[in-house]
Design a protein around this motif. Sequence first.
Motif, mmCIF file in Angstrom:
data_model
loop_
_atom_site.group_PDB
_atom_site.id
_atom_site.type_symbol
_atom_site.label_atom_id
_atom_site.label_comp_id
_atom_site.label_asym_id
_atom_site.label_seq_id
_atom_site.Cartn_x
_atom_site.Cartn_y
_atom_site.Cartn_z
ATOM 1 N N THR A 1 -33.261 -12.371 92.317
ATOM 2 C CA THR A 1 -32.078 -11.772 92.713
ATOM 3 C C THR A 1 -31.209 -11.465 91.033
ATOM 4 N N LEU A 2 -31.212 -12.353 90.518
ATOM 5 C CA LEU A 2 -30.522 -12.453 89.087
ATOM 6 C C LEU A 2 -31.061 -11.428 88.173
ATOM 7 N N ALA A 3 -32.398 -11.554 88.008
ATOM 8 C CA ALA A 3 -33.273 -10.856 87.238
ATOM 9 C C ALA A 3 -32.942 -9.271 87.868
ATOM 10 N N ARG A 4 -33.109 -9.072 88.742
ATOM 11 C CA ARG A 4 -33.006 -7.517 89.294
ATOM 12 C C ARG A 4 -31.690 -7.181 88.934
ATOM 13 N N ALA A 5 -30.666 -7.796 89.218
ATOM 14 C CA ALA A 5 -29.421 -7.294 88.528
ATOM 15 C C ALA A 5 -29.392 -6.914 87.220
ATOM 16 N N PHE A 6 -29.919 -7.749 86.351
ATOM 17 C CA PHE A 6 -30.059 -7.557 84.695
ATOM 18 C C PHE A 6 -30.712 -6.279 84.563
ATOM 19 N N ALA A 7 -32.183 -6.206 85.260
ATOM 20 C CA ALA A 7 -32.886 -5.121 84.999
ATOM 21 C C ALA A 7 -32.594 -3.648 85.583
ATOM 22 N N GLU A 8 -31.695 -3.705 86.435
ATOM 23 C CA GLU A 8 -31.158 -2.089 86.908
ATOM 24 C C GLU A 8 -30.549 -1.583 85.813
ATOM 25 N N ALA A 9 -30.126 -2.123 84.623
ATOM 26 C CA ALA A 9 -29.468 -1.429 83.576
ATOM 27 C C ALA A 9 -30.366 -0.526 83.099
ATOM 28 N N PHE A 10 -31.993 -0.701 83.022
ATOM 29 C CA PHE A 10 -32.895 -0.017 82.631
ATOM 30 C C PHE A 10 -34.112 0.296 83.663
ATOM 31 N N HIS A 11 -33.247 0.535 85.081
ATOM 32 C CA HIS A 11 -33.866 1.140 86.107
ATOM 33 C C HIS A 11 -35.160 0.280 86.411
ATOM 34 N N SER A 12 -35.251 -1.024 86.495
ATOM 35 C CA SER A 12 -36.645 -1.782 86.607
ATOM 36 C C SER A 12 -36.120 -2.997 87.387
ATOM 37 N N GLY A 13 -35.124 -2.663 88.322
ATOM 38 C CA GLY A 13 -34.784 -4.055 89.099
ATOM 39 C C GLY A 13 -35.964 -4.508 90.094
ATOM 40 N N ASP A 14 -36.968 -3.735 90.548
ATOM 41 C CA ASP A 14 -37.822 -4.113 91.463
ATOM 42 C C ASP A 14 -38.993 -5.026 90.720
ATOM 43 N N TRP A 15 -38.968 -4.581 89.500
ATOM 44 C CA TRP A 15 -40.190 -5.006 88.679
ATOM 45 C C TRP A 15 -39.467 -6.587 88.129
ATOM 46 N N ALA A 16 -38.277 -6.767 87.660
ATOM 47 C CA ALA A 16 -37.743 -7.980 87.371
ATOM 48 C C ALA A 16 -37.703 -8.743 88.603
ATOM 49 N N TYR A 17 -37.469 -8.364 89.814
ATOM 50 C CA TYR A 17 -37.374 -9.347 90.857
ATOM 51 C C TYR A 17 -38.843 -9.999 91.139
ATOM 52 N N LEU A 18 -39.910 -9.223 90.907
ATOM 53 C CA LEU A 18 -41.144 -9.858 91.216
ATOM 54 C C LEU A 18 -41.314 -10.923 90.004
ATOM 55 N N ALA A 19 -41.173 -10.594 88.799
ATOM 56 C CA ALA A 19 -41.144 -11.518 87.738
ATOM 57 C C ALA A 19 -40.328 -12.754 88.011
ATOM 58 N N GLY A 20 -39.031 -12.860 88.656
ATOM 59 C CA GLY A 20 -38.290 -14.008 89.065
ATOM 60 C C GLY A 20 -39.007 -14.670 90.106
ATOM 61 N N LEU A 21 -39.581 -14.007 91.097
ATOM 62 C CA LEU A 21 -40.137 -14.446 92.400
ATOM 63 C C LEU A 21 -41.562 -15.188 92.094
ATOM 64 N N TRP A 22 -42.273 -14.846 91.090
ATOM 65 C CA TRP A 22 -43.371 -15.178 90.977
ATOM 66 C C TRP A 22 -43.201 -16.265 89.699
ATOM 67 N N HIS A 23 -42.282 -16.347 88.844
ATOM 68 C CA HIS A 23 -42.276 -17.052 87.625
ATOM 69 C C HIS A 23 -42.899 -18.522 87.637
ATOM 70 N N ASP A 24 -42.408 -19.118 88.603
ATOM 71 C CA ASP A 24 -42.795 -20.665 89.056
ATOM 72 C C ASP A 24 -43.421 -20.893 89.962
ATOM 73 N N LEU A 25 -44.217 -20.168 90.630
ATOM 74 C CA LEU A 25 -45.126 -20.382 91.428
ATOM 75 C C LEU A 25 -46.093 -21.529 91.467
ATOM 76 N N GLY A 26 -46.557 -21.860 90.182
ATOM 77 C CA GLY A 26 -47.319 -23.184 89.863
ATOM 78 C C GLY A 26 -46.715 -24.248 90.422
ATOM 79 N N LYS A 27 -45.263 -24.407 90.587
ATOM 80 C CA LYS A 27 -44.784 -25.500 90.897
ATOM 81 C C LYS A 27 -44.964 -25.991 92.473
ATOM 82 N N PHE A 28 -45.567 -24.985 93.005
ATOM 83 C CA PHE A 28 -46.154 -25.369 94.366
ATOM 84 C C PHE A 28 -47.239 -26.288 94.377
#
Length: 550
Positions: free
Chosen positions: A30-57
Amino acid sequence: MLQRHYAHSLPGRPQAEWHGLEEHLEATATLARAFAEAFHSGDWAYLAGLWHDLGKFQRAFQLRIDKDHEAHTDARVDHSSVGSRIAQLKRAIPLSFAIAGHHGGMLNFDDLRARLLEKRHLLGETRRDGLPKRMEEQEIPAVPNWLANQAQTGLWTRFLFSALVDADFLDTERFYKGHRDLGPQPCLTELKRRLDLALDRKSAEALPTPMNQMRARVLAACRASAALAPGAFTLTVPTGGGKTLSSLAFALDHAIKHGLHRVIMVIPFTTIIEQTARAYREILGDEAVLEHHSNVDPDKETPLNRLVSDNWDAPVVVTTNVQFFESLYANRPSRCRKLHRIAKSVVIFDEVQTLPVHLLTPVKYVLSELTSYYGVSALLCTATQPTILANTREVSSKQEFAVVADRCEVLMPEDAPPVTWESLAEQIRQHRQVLAIVHRRDDAQRLAELVGPDCVHLSARMCAHHRAKTLDTVKRKISDGEPCRVVATQRGLKRVGSFLSDTILASLPARAAWIETGGTFVAQVEKMCRCPRGQRGLKPRWGVLMDRAG
């Protein structure tokens, strides 16, 4: 299968107080999406944040975090390759780079491919250990339609990487330390009010001289141009024309008009940046200005300045060319973390003519990208404007140079007898107020010692606090009409010449510097003479500029 997974643990505390993994992933996304909205890429940054620590499962990670609360930074259990592998399988390659590098830095293509091939088994293990299907089965957004080549994709990937890294750091910091307390940061509208009051005071106190009238016209032009659409601008004003505050007035007005987020002042030399940041703080307040460069005095740096240096979370940032441009081409989390703050900002480049010629190609490219696709307005300031960007709009009138056309008369005699350092020191002692400019720091120190104990020495060898204190001494002496003899190097002298009103002496290697300094007051060349033969690092001419009015 574990019932609950954790992103971060607390030693000696019950698991109920630990940082839940799914909560961390969602908050970071959610935070990454807010940051990336400044360059119109919020949905991409949201996925980056959602997937970045999946290995911790992975069960291996959960067992390790149970014993070591620092496991989230430990490479012994790879927790970033899983999300990167998912992005790779979905052909979201920019996300694959950003996720794989969010701790150690982004890899090149071959190294990333080799790593994911070696770690491909981790995805199956993570699925077995509890990876939620809903997190993996996300749709990939459309790629921005302006991405036409690898260079553009590379810069865009760095901005996504920046949004992810900053969001991850901030959510982790929030868990361990609570929300950041940046204090009452003033908004841009309040900063404009403070600047306008200061400029009105200066205008009321200024005598109606041609130079002051020119400064008033430059300020008016900056304010008028602020309403123009965002993009690339130039401010070509003679030295001493008031660029420092007029450009800030343009930036604040322009940012408020067009909904931009902050003002970033980029300066070539630390000797200038210290003075500019100090001037801004005096007007705008300490809490409004971040000074970020390698020469910040650690004894004087505030906790707030140290905190926001990580990610440039400040309304006004004063930094160096090196910090700004190297970050745009970096791959390390610490260097790239602040990049997303550049999007939708007004960036002022002071003394733009000093940009290294051999680096102009990457500089031109990245500035063109920022102004075209990242919502940046760039203002290129100098008295000698080079061609950096196409389709720039000039803020001021070049007719202003007529005001200063006859300030300096430079005479270069063909021959003159050589002088010794001792003779030159004697010449300096003949003037009540004099600035001697030399090329090397060792020369400045030696000449100052020969002039005598009342001589002021300025060079880049001095620390920021010492240099600022020395400049205050120079200003006071000039203001009180006391004798003031200064020996400085090219970088040490920046902004000093405007305080002196008698004489400038300079060696030819410092010629550009003394012409610029001489441009701040009426002067003419009195005589030239050679420096001592055999002096290492020196060219064979000295100049003396005398004040016509003094």
